[in-house]
Design an enzyme around this catalytic site. Structure first.
Site, mmCIF file in Angstrom:
data_model
loop_
_atom_site.group_PDB
_atom_site.id
_atom_site.type_symbol
_atom_site.label_atom_id
_atom_site.label_comp_id
_atom_site.label_asym_id
_atom_site.label_seq_id
_atom_site.Cartn_x
_atom_site.Cartn_y
_atom_site.Cartn_z
ATOM 1 N N ASP A 109 -6.501 -57.413 0.416
ATOM 2 C CA ASP A 109 -7.193 -56.164 0.087
ATOM 3 C C ASP A 109 -7.734 -55.553 1.385
ATOM 4 O O ASP A 109 -7.055 -54.761 2.030
ATOM 5 C CB ASP A 109 -8.284 -56.470 -0.945
ATOM 6 C CG ASP A 109 -8.948 -55.211 -1.459
ATOM 7 O OD1 ASP A 109 -8.301 -54.146 -1.429
ATOM 8 O OD2 ASP A 109 -10.122 -55.268 -1.883
ATOM 9 N N GLY A 111 -8.251 -57.405 3.957
ATOM 10 C CA GLY A 111 -7.595 -58.230 4.970
ATOM 11 C C GLY A 111 -8.556 -59.151 5.712
ATOM 12 O O GLY A 111 -8.129 -59.994 6.498
ATOM 13 N N LYS A 137 -1.846 -54.651 -0.075
ATOM 14 C CA LYS A 137 -2.332 -53.292 -0.329
ATOM 15 C C LYS A 137 -2.460 -52.560 1.019
ATOM 16 O O LYS A 137 -3.488 -52.686 1.686
ATOM 17 C CB LYS A 137 -3.722 -53.348 -0.973
ATOM 18 C CG LYS A 137 -3.753 -53.773 -2.438
ATOM 19 C CD LYS A 137 -5.223 -53.960 -2.832
ATOM 20 C CE LYS A 137 -5.506 -53.706 -4.278
ATOM 21 N NZ LYS A 137 -6.957 -53.857 -4.570
ATOM 22 N N ASP A 166 -7.641 -63.690 -10.811
ATOM 23 C CA ASP A 166 -8.593 -63.908 -11.896
ATOM 24 C C ASP A 166 -9.634 -62.803 -12.011
ATOM 25 O O ASP A 166 -9.885 -62.062 -11.056
ATOM 26 C CB ASP A 166 -9.346 -65.208 -11.648
ATOM 27 C CG ASP A 166 -10.317 -65.080 -10.464
ATOM 28 O OD1 ASP A 166 -9.844 -64.785 -9.346
ATOM 29 O OD2 ASP A 166 -11.536 -65.228 -10.671
#
Ligand code: 5GP
Ligand code: MG
Length: 181
Positions: A109, A111, A137, A166
């Site tokens: 995300d 990183g 992403k 999750d």
């Protein structure tokens, strides 16, 4: 395969189907098969628990070269390490010095997580590090960490669950990936 799932208070809708995920896994495996076709000793696959476990198992079964596989956690422990970080790598069973490491994570995300993990792995002097992610992403990454291979590129900036990912520890076991409604 449901089109919607509810986890606790949140509703999610189908986002990436199992077939598309598995195509991405195969793409990653084929890239690694080319890269490591002539490697002299089996690389060490290091998978970041819990999220990357599902992806890792599917990925390594498609590799045409021998590997070692280890599962580790990037977790908090009491006290600070020398860099002032609260987290460290837990569970590496052997020295990785001089080994080719294939580091597998679930989602990149910002990183920052994978960047820190790469730094910690580098401290142990591996011969090389290749970073592989299930979901990459490109629009949310804030570091210059190099993602060498990924299964799926995600352009939406949204929260997803399934296939290892999750919501409060639930949803990992779904075969498809769902997005927050
Ligand atoms: P980063 O440090 O790249 O911002 O975040 C990486 C970690 O945050 C991932 O390993 C994952 O645990 C969590 N994460 C980031 N985005 C998502 C998401 O959309 N869904 C889930 N379930 N976890 C996420
Ligand atoms: Mg994670």
């Amino acid at each position: 395969m449901e089109d919607r799932v509810k986890i606790f208070d949140k509703s999610f809708r189908i986002y990436i189907r199992e077939q598309e995920i598995q195509q991405g896994v195969l793409k990653c495996a084929m890239e690694l098969n080319m890269k490591y076709a002539n490697c002299s000793s089996p690389p060490l696959v290091i998978s970041l628990l819990n999220g990357a476990a599902f992806f890792t198992v599917d990925l390594v079964r498609r590799l045409e070269f021998m590997t070692k596989v280890d599962f580790i956690k990037y977790s908090s422990y009491d006290g600070l390490d020398t860099t002032g970080e609260h987290k460290r790598l837990i569970g590496l069973k052997e020295s990785i010095e001089g080994q080719d490491v294939i580091l597998v994570d679930d989602i990149i995300d910002s990183g920052y997580t994978i960047q820190r993990v790469v730094e910690l792995v580098k401290e142990q002097s591996p011969k090389s590090i290749t970073v592989v992610a299930l979901i990459y992403k490109p629009t949310t990454i804030k570091t210059d960490v190099n993602i060498d291979h990924y299964a799926i590129k995600m352009l939406d900036d949204a929260f997803i669950v399934g296939y290892g990912l999750d919501y409060n520890e639930v949803g990992r076991t779904l075969s498809d990936i769902y997005i927050l409604d």
